[in-house]
Design an enzyme around this catalytic site. Structure first.
Site, short mmCIF file in Angstrom:
data_model
loop_
_atom_site.label_atom_id
_atom_site.label_comp_id
_atom_site.label_asym_id
_atom_site.label_seq_id
_atom_site.Cartn_x
_atom_site.Cartn_y
_atom_site.Cartn_z
N ILE A 13 0.83 -1.20 0.00
CA ILE A 13 0.00 0.00 0.00
C ILE A 13 0.86 1.25 0.00
O ILE A 13 0.51 2.27 -0.61
CB ILE A 13 -0.98 0.00 1.19
CG1 ILE A 13 -2.05 1.08 1.02
CG2 ILE A 13 -0.24 0.17 2.51
CD1 ILE A 13 -2.98 0.85 -0.13
N SER A 35 11.67 0.61 7.28
CA SER A 35 11.15 -0.68 6.81
C SER A 35 12.17 -1.77 7.08
O SER A 35 13.37 -1.53 6.96
CB SER A 35 10.83 -0.63 5.32
OG SER A 35 10.43 -1.91 4.84
N ARG A 36 11.69 -2.95 7.40
CA ARG A 36 12.59 -4.07 7.62
C ARG A 36 13.05 -4.69 6.30
O ARG A 36 14.08 -5.36 6.26
CB ARG A 36 11.91 -5.14 8.47
CG ARG A 36 11.65 -4.72 9.90
CD ARG A 36 10.93 -5.82 10.66
NE ARG A 36 9.62 -6.12 10.06
CZ ARG A 36 8.83 -7.11 10.47
NH1 ARG A 36 9.21 -7.89 11.48
NH2 ARG A 36 7.66 -7.31 9.89
N LYS A 89 -5.55 2.81 7.49
CA LYS A 89 -6.69 2.07 8.02
C LYS A 89 -6.34 0.58 8.12
O LYS A 89 -5.52 0.08 7.35
CB LYS A 89 -7.93 2.30 7.14
CG LYS A 89 -7.81 1.71 5.72
CD LYS A 89 -8.23 0.25 5.69
CE LYS A 89 -7.87 -0.40 4.38
NZ LYS A 89 -8.12 -1.87 4.40
N ASP A 167 -10.53 -6.40 6.69
CA ASP A 167 -9.49 -5.50 6.19
C ASP A 167 -10.02 -4.72 4.98
O ASP A 167 -9.93 -3.49 4.97
CB ASP A 167 -8.22 -6.27 5.83
CG ASP A 167 -7.14 -5.38 5.26
OD1 ASP A 167 -6.36 -4.83 6.06
OD2 ASP A 167 -7.08 -5.22 4.02
#
Length: 310
Positions: A13, A35-36, A89, A167
Site C-alpha cells: 500500500i 522498513s525491515r 486504516k 481489512d
C-alpha cells in the site's frame, strides 16, 4: 515550504499509494523511511523507528503503514518524540489502543489522523448529499474481492488482529458511516472462518436502522473475477448506487458526472487533509467503522469452512 514526513512500513500500500501521493504533493517532502525489508529511493532508510526519530528531528509527521498489530508501539514512540501521526486504516488492532493514542496526542498537543481512504473516493460526498432528507427503504453493501490479488502471501491478514475480510470490508463501512444520514448499529453477523485461519474470510452483517430500513452487508474475500465494491440505497425518492468503491455514482440507473478521478484522488486527499489538520492543530479520529467490525466479531455466529491456502 513543504512539511517533512517519514513513511514507516513500506509494503504494497505504501508503494502503490502513499509514495506516489507524497511525491506528487507540494505540501509534503518525503524525508525518511523505516522498513525491515524495503528501501525507498532518494531518502534515508532505517530499519529501526527510534533511530530514525533521533536522526531526523526535522521530520514533523510520521505516516504509519504497517499492519495494525504492531502499529501502536510505533505511534506511541512518534508521539513521545513530538511528531504528528497519520494512521493507515484500520487505525489499530483494537479500539482501546486507538483511544489511548488519541489521549496521548491530545495531551502532547499533536495531530492524530485516523485515515479512511475510501471516504475520499470521487462520489462519496455526492452520495452523502443526495441521501440527505430521504427515507431509506433498503441499504445493501456488496464487497467482494480476492485476497490473493490484494494481499498476496501476506499471512498477517489471517492472524489474530489482522481482521481477515474486514481489512477490505472496513472500507465499505467507512463509506456507510459517512453517507448514511442516520446512525446504525449491528444486530447480527455470520462469519466464515477457514479451518486453518484465525480471522474470517467472509461475513454477513445485519444492522438496525432507526427508521426501519433494511441495512445489510455481504463481504467475501475469496471472490474470483472482477472486484465488486458496491453500495445500493433504495429510498422514497429513487435508487442510489455507488460502484467501484465510490468511484462511480448512479441515480436511478443514470451515471452521474462531475467527479472523474474515480479512486485516484483518495490518497492525495488524505495527505491534503493531514496538512490541514496539522496547520489547524486539530485531530480526526473517527472510529465508527472499526466499532462495527468489533461488534461483528462480538456478535458473530462462527462457521468453520474449508482451509484457505495461497
Amino acid at each position: 515550504m513543504p512539511r517533512k514526513i517519514a513513511l514507516v512500513g513500506v509494503g504494497k500500500i505504501a508503494v502503490d499509494q502513499h509514495i506516489p501521493a507524497l511525491n506528487a504533493s507540494s505540501e509534503w517532502e518525503l524525508s525518511a523511511a523505516v522498513s525491515r525489508n524495503t528501501v525507498v529511493d532518494g531518502v534515508p532508510n532505517f530499519t529501526d523507528m527510534d533511530e530514525m526519530l533521533k536522526a531526523h528531528p526535522e521530520v514533523e509527521v510520521v505516516s504509519l503503514c504497517m499492519p495494525p498489530v504492531p502499529r501502536f508501539a510505533y505511534a506511541q514512540a512518534a508521539i513521545a518524540a513530538g511528531r504528528h501521526v497519520m494512521l493507515e486504516k484500520p487505525p489499530g488492532a483494537t479500539l482501546s489502543e486507538v483511544h489511548t493514542l488519541a489521549d496521548l496526542a491530545t495531551k502532547a498537543g499533536l495531530t492524530l489522523y485516523a485515515t479512511w481512504h475510501s471516504r475520499e473516493a470521487a462520489f462519496v460526498k455526492a452520495a452523502k448529499a443526495w441521501l440527505v432528507g430521504k427515507t431509506i427503504k433498503s441499504f445493501t453493501v456488496t464487497w467482494h474481492e480476492d485476497v490473493r490479488k490484494w494481499h498476496p502471501n501476506q499471512d498477517w491478514v489471517f492472524e489474530a488482529g489482522g481482521m481477515g475480510v474486514f481489512d477490505p470490508g472496513i472500507n465499505a463501512l467507512s463509506i456507510v458511516t459517512e453517507i448514511l444520514p442516520d446512525p446504525i448499529h449491528l444486530k447480527s453477523s455470520v462469519l466464515d472462518f477457514p479451518e486453518n485461519r484465525d480471522t474470517p474470510i467472509s461475513a454477513q452483517l445485519d444492522f438496525y436502522h432507526p427508521h426501519g430500513g433494511t441495512v445489510t452487508a455481504d463481504m467475501n474475500w475469496d471472490h474470483s473475477g472482477d472486484d465488486v465494491w458496491q453500495i445500493e440505497a433504495v429510498t422514497d425518492a429513487g435508487v442510489l448506487t455507488l460502484k467501484n468503491g465510490g468511484g462511480v455514482l448512479l441515480i436511478d440507473g443514470v451515471v452521474q458526472t462531475g467527479a472523474e478521478d474515480g479512486l485516484s484522488g483518495e490518497y492525495p486527499n488524505l495527505y491534503a487533509n493531514m496538512a490541514r489538520l496539522v496547520a489547524d492543530a486539530a485531530s480526526d479520529v473517527d472510529l465508527r467503522p472499526m466499532l462495527h467490525v468489533s461488534d461483528a466479531l462480538t456478535l458473530g455466529k462462527r462457521n468453520v469452512v474449508k482451509a484457505f491456502d495461497w
